[in-house]
Design an enzyme around this catalytic site. Structure first.
Site: not given
Length: 163
Positions: A46, A51, A89, A131-132, A135
């Site tokens: 991902g 990021q 990550c 998780h994404e 972010h």
């Protein structure tokens, strides 16, 4: 398509809540392609837009036989079962730790053409969605770890060559 630089822990964009995407055009299509290529090149499952330095609400994924993207994602748990597993990550190389997350989730958003999209995930895909999405809210996975494990992860970050 182009491989973009992945921002590392400490970069302020990783702690910034991303803005909603309002323009669905060829540039957004190229961004999705670039993000998928960048994720593949880095060996991830991902990747969120911040990021790669863009505070826009979009992430890409490739896990459990599903590959794609979601723009302006909003997710919710399905049921109350939780799962605990090791996460890493791309923005925190070589640092991993246990995180507890919902076992099954549904995410709703849009594709890069602005069409409605619903994504249901269990196991790794559910973990990836959460998780994404974190972010995109400026939350790194270490904040989801138990306090002692977070201290260990932060010590590993301070000792890392890239830090």
């Amino acid at each position: 398509m182009a491989i973009r630089d992945i921002r590392l822990f400490g970069d302020p964009v990783l702690n910034t809540a991303a803005a909603e995407v309002t323009v669905f055009d060829a540039a957004l299509e190229r961004l999705v392609a670039d993000m998928l290529e960048t994720m593949d090149h880095a060996g991830g499952v991902g990747l969120a837009a911040n990021q790669i330095g863009l505070a826009r609400r979009i992430f890409v994924f490739d896990c459990q036989g599903m590959r794609g993207h979601i723009v302006n994602p909003v997710w919710e748990p399905l049921g109350d079962k939780m799962q605990t597993g090791v996460e890493g990550c791309l923005s925190v190389p070589d640092v991993r730790g246990e995180v507890t997350r919902h076992r099954t989730v549904v995410a709703r958003g849009q594709d890069c053409y602005g069409r409605p999209l619903t994504l249901r995930g269990t196991g790794l895909l559910a973990r990836c969605i959460q998780h994404e999405a974190d972010h995109l809210d400026g939350v790194m996975f270490m904040r989801r770890m138990a306090p002692e494990r977070r201290k260990e992860a932060m010590a590993a970050i301070r000792a890392a060559d890239w830090s």
